[in-house]
Scaffold this active site. Structure first.
Site, PDB file in Angstrom:
ATOM      1  N   LYS A 266      -1.443   8.343  -5.399  1.00 18.95           N
ATOM      2  CA  LYS A 266      -0.553   7.338  -4.793  1.00 18.95           C
ATOM      3  C   LYS A 266       0.427   8.000  -3.837  1.00 18.95           C
ATOM      4  O   LYS A 266       0.723   7.463  -2.771  1.00 18.95           O
ATOM      5  CB  LYS A 266       0.235   6.572  -5.866  1.00 18.95           C
ATOM      6  CG  LYS A 266      -0.620   5.713  -6.746  1.00 18.95           C
ATOM      7  CD  LYS A 266      -0.989   4.415  -6.053  1.00 18.95           C
ATOM      8  CE  LYS A 266      -1.926   3.620  -6.939  1.00 18.95           C
ATOM      9  NZ  LYS A 266      -2.652   2.558  -6.349  1.00 18.95           N
TER      10      LYS A 266
ATOM     11  N   LYS B  77     -15.396   3.977  -7.064  1.00 16.25           N
ATOM     12  CA  LYS B  77     -15.400   2.889  -8.039  1.00 16.25           C
ATOM     13  C   LYS B  77     -15.136   1.535  -7.376  1.00 16.25           C
ATOM     14  O   LYS B  77     -14.654   1.481  -6.251  1.00 16.25           O
ATOM     15  CB  LYS B  77     -14.347   3.154  -9.111  1.00 16.25           C
ATOM     16  CG  LYS B  77     -12.922   3.101  -8.587  1.00 16.25           C
ATOM     17  CD  LYS B  77     -11.920   2.881  -9.708  1.00 16.25           C
ATOM     18  CE  LYS B  77     -10.534   2.707  -9.134  1.00 16.25           C
ATOM     19  NZ  LYS B  77      -9.555   2.133 -10.002  1.00 16.25           N
TER      20      LYS B  77
ATOM     21  N   LYS C  90      -9.566  -2.957  -6.726  1.00 19.00           N
ATOM     22  CA  LYS C  90      -8.862  -3.955  -5.899  1.00 19.00           C
ATOM     23  C   LYS C  90      -8.432  -3.320  -4.592  1.00 19.00           C
ATOM     24  O   LYS C  90      -8.617  -3.901  -3.527  1.00 19.00           O
ATOM     25  CB  LYS C  90      -7.650  -4.475  -6.649  1.00 19.00           C
ATOM     26  CG  LYS C  90      -8.023  -5.377  -7.797  1.00 19.00           C
ATOM     27  CD  LYS C  90      -6.789  -5.739  -8.630  1.00 19.00           C
ATOM     28  CE  LYS C  90      -7.198  -6.012 -10.057  1.00 19.00           C
ATOM     29  NZ  LYS C  90      -6.130  -5.790 -11.021  1.00 19.00           N
TER      30      LYS C  90
HETATM   31  P1  TYM Z   1      -6.073  -2.104 -13.674  1.00 21.33           P
HETATM   32  O1  TYM Z   1      -5.371  -3.400 -13.521  1.00 21.33           O
HETATM   33  O2  TYM Z   1      -6.279  -1.263 -12.458  1.00 21.33           O
HETATM   34  O3  TYM Z   1      -7.479  -2.338 -14.333  1.00 21.33           O
HETATM   35  C1  TYM Z   1      -7.593  -3.089 -15.537  1.00 21.33           C
HETATM   36  C2  TYM Z   1      -8.677  -2.516 -16.428  1.00 21.33           C
HETATM   37  O4  TYM Z   1      -9.929  -2.518 -15.724  1.00 21.33           O
HETATM   38  C3  TYM Z   1     -10.490  -1.215 -15.753  1.00 21.33           C
HETATM   39  N1  TYM Z   1     -11.220  -0.978 -14.504  1.00 21.33           N
HETATM   40  C4  TYM Z   1     -12.487  -0.543 -14.471  1.00 21.33           C
HETATM   41  N2  TYM Z   1     -13.351  -0.253 -15.450  1.00 21.33           N
HETATM   42  C5  TYM Z   1     -14.583   0.165 -15.071  1.00 21.33           C
HETATM   43  N3  TYM Z   1     -14.971   0.272 -13.763  1.00 21.33           N
HETATM   44  C6  TYM Z   1     -14.136  -0.017 -12.752  1.00 21.33           C
HETATM   45  N4  TYM Z   1     -14.521   0.066 -11.497  1.00 21.33           N
HETATM   46  C7  TYM Z   1     -12.809  -0.439 -13.076  1.00 21.33           C
HETATM   47  N5  TYM Z   1     -11.725  -0.798 -12.339  1.00 21.33           N
HETATM   48  C8  TYM Z   1     -10.754  -1.115 -13.231  1.00 21.33           C
HETATM   49  C9  TYM Z   1      -9.297  -0.273 -15.876  1.00 21.33           C
HETATM   50  O5  TYM Z   1      -9.691   0.975 -16.397  1.00 21.33           O
HETATM   51  C10 TYM Z   1      -8.416  -1.038 -16.811  1.00 21.33           C
HETATM   52  O6  TYM Z   1      -8.833  -0.828 -18.147  1.00 21.33           O
HETATM   53  N6  TYM Z   1      -2.577   0.793 -15.715  1.00 21.33           N
HETATM   54  C11 TYM Z   1      -3.547  -0.233 -15.998  1.00 21.33           C
HETATM   55  C12 TYM Z   1      -2.935  -1.473 -16.583  1.00 21.33           C
HETATM   56  C13 TYM Z   1      -2.198  -1.202 -17.837  1.00 21.33           C
HETATM   57  C14 TYM Z   1      -2.765  -0.941 -19.121  1.00 21.33           C
HETATM   58  C15 TYM Z   1      -1.665  -0.757 -19.984  1.00 21.33           C
HETATM   59  C16 TYM Z   1      -4.069  -0.865 -19.589  1.00 21.33           C
HETATM   60  C17 TYM Z   1      -0.855  -1.161 -17.970  1.00 21.33           C
HETATM   61  N7  TYM Z   1      -0.508  -0.904 -19.268  1.00 21.33           N
HETATM   62  C18 TYM Z   1      -1.866  -0.484 -21.348  1.00 21.33           C
HETATM   63  C19 TYM Z   1      -4.261  -0.584 -20.943  1.00 21.33           C
HETATM   64  C20 TYM Z   1      -3.170  -0.399 -21.789  1.00 21.33           C
HETATM   65  C21 TYM Z   1      -4.200  -0.615 -14.687  1.00 21.33           C
HETATM   66  O7  TYM Z   1      -3.662  -0.449 -13.626  1.00 21.33           O
HETATM   67  O8  TYM Z   1      -5.393  -1.229 -14.811  1.00 21.33           O
END
Ligand code: TYM
Length: 329
Positions: free
Chosen positions: A111, A194, A197
């Site tokens: 980032k 990957k 978003k």
């Molecule tokens: P975020 O919002 O980017 O993504 C949400 C969840 O989706 C998974 N994910 C994927 N899994 C497989 N392949 C992909 N291409 C892919 N893109 C996204 C992410 O691994 C995630 O599990 N920091 C986290 C949000 C968060 C969180 C937490 C998650 C905040 N606090 C506590 C678990 C526990 C995030 O930005 O995910």
């Protein structure tokens, strides 16, 4: 009964990676385990959404979570910013999180490189807030995709460190998990990396069948295998990876065999893949369209979720305060 917690940042519509990485199979666990699904709206502030976007995105994730099958009577579904115990635990955990380790986190470094004008402290302490999300409910298991592996490792580290500092075994050490024993990474269709978003390569749960077909048919491929060179290029491997998750094993096998004997037609592979993705997404999209109209239902769900989440969160924060040494007068 284990405690399972899944979180998604409210930065827009859910894509197939989010769905497969952190939602679909885990929804089934709500029948046997204590499951928490939450929307990480504080985390989304690192990129400064406008006020109307912020609310719209929270609603979108809420609706899409519900459309994926979360039953708010069984599981606890809530919004991070409705639970003030979370920022309190975040503050307390920040005292034991060190600058060096936070600066070394891969996501922070990425980032800092991709948005050099906005390297805010929220980005730096992002893993601490994530640890607070997880530890606040003493989660045993955290379904996440591969991209969150390091953040999860930090949560484990902070939990262990707290236990050591205060000579306690209070915090449960959370484990990441996915079905199969590896965390998954759903690739994009643009050849590398990957599905994400910010990568702008998502197959969204709210996409129409036509949009999904178009996106899949446009996926990057290569010139095809030849008898002398059968190494699988990254774009083709990515199509196979998605197919492995969404299609029946025999379908996958037949395309792999065609690839091996160089008779594969990528057009046919994509058509099949598009139809299998549609089979998965179409029913979810139909439920999204219904649920998003029902504001009364959403209000009820959020109220119920907030109450359940706060009850569990308060227990943790009360005990943490006590362990640290806060005493009432
Ligand atoms: P975020 O919002 O980017 O993504 C949400 C969840 O989706 C998974 N994910 C994927 N899994 C497989 N392949 C992909 N291409 C892919 N893109 C996204 C992410 O691994 C995630 O599990 N920091 C986290 C949000 C968060 C969180 C937490 C998650 C905040 N606090 C506590 C678990 C526990 C995030 O930005 O995910």
């Amino acid at each position: 009964m284990a405690r399972v917690l899944s979180g998604i940042r409210s930065t827009g519509k859910l894509h197939l990676g989010n769905y497969l990485g952190a939602v679909t199979n885990f929804v089934k666990l709500q029948h046997e385990h204590q499951c928490y699904f939450f929307i990480a709206d504080y985390h989304s502030l690192t990129t400064h959404p406008t006020p109307s976007n912020l609310h719209q995105h929270v609603k979108q994730v809420l609706v899409e979570y519900l459309a994926a099958g979360i039953d708010p009577e069984k599981a606890t579904i809530y919004i991070q910013s409705d639970v003030p115990e979370v920022p309190e635990l975040y503050l307390l955990l920040n005292m034991n999180a060190y600058l060096g380790e936070l600066e070394r986190t891969t996501t922070f470094k990425e980032k800092a490189r991709s948005q050099p004008d906005n390297v805010n402290a929220g980005l730096l302490t992002y893993p601490v807030l994530m640890a607070a999300d997880i530890l606040i409910h003493q989660a045993d298991y955290v379904p996440v995709g591969k991209d969150q592996e390091q953040n999860l490792e930090m949560a484990r580290k902070f939990a262990r460190r707290f236990n050591r500092m205060y000579k306690t075994d209070f915090f449960t050490i959370p484990k990441g998990f996915n079905f199969g024993n590896k965390l998954i990474k759903v690739p994009g269709l643009d050849g590398t990396g990957k599905m994400g978003k910010s990568e702008g390569n998502g197959l969204y749960l709210s996409d129409t069948n036509e949009q999904l077909r178009k996106k899949v048919m446009k996926a990057k491929t290569d010139a095809g295998p030849t008898a002398s060179d059968s190494t699988v290029s990254e774009p083709i491997q990515n199509l196979f990876t998605i197919m492995e998750i969404v299609s029946k094993p025999e379908v996958m096998e037949s395309f792999k065999a065609d690839y091996a004997n160089c008779s594969i037609r990528y057009g046919d592979l994509k058509k099949q893949l598009a139809e299998d993705i549609i089979k998965l997404i179409e029913p979810v999209r139909e439920r999204i369209e219904e649920i998003e109209k029902d504001d009364d239902y959403l209000k009820k769900v959020v109220k119920m979720g907030t109450e359940k989440a706060r009850e569990s969160a308060k227990k943790t924060v009360d005990e943490v305060r006590h362990l640290i040494g806060f005493r009432p007068f």
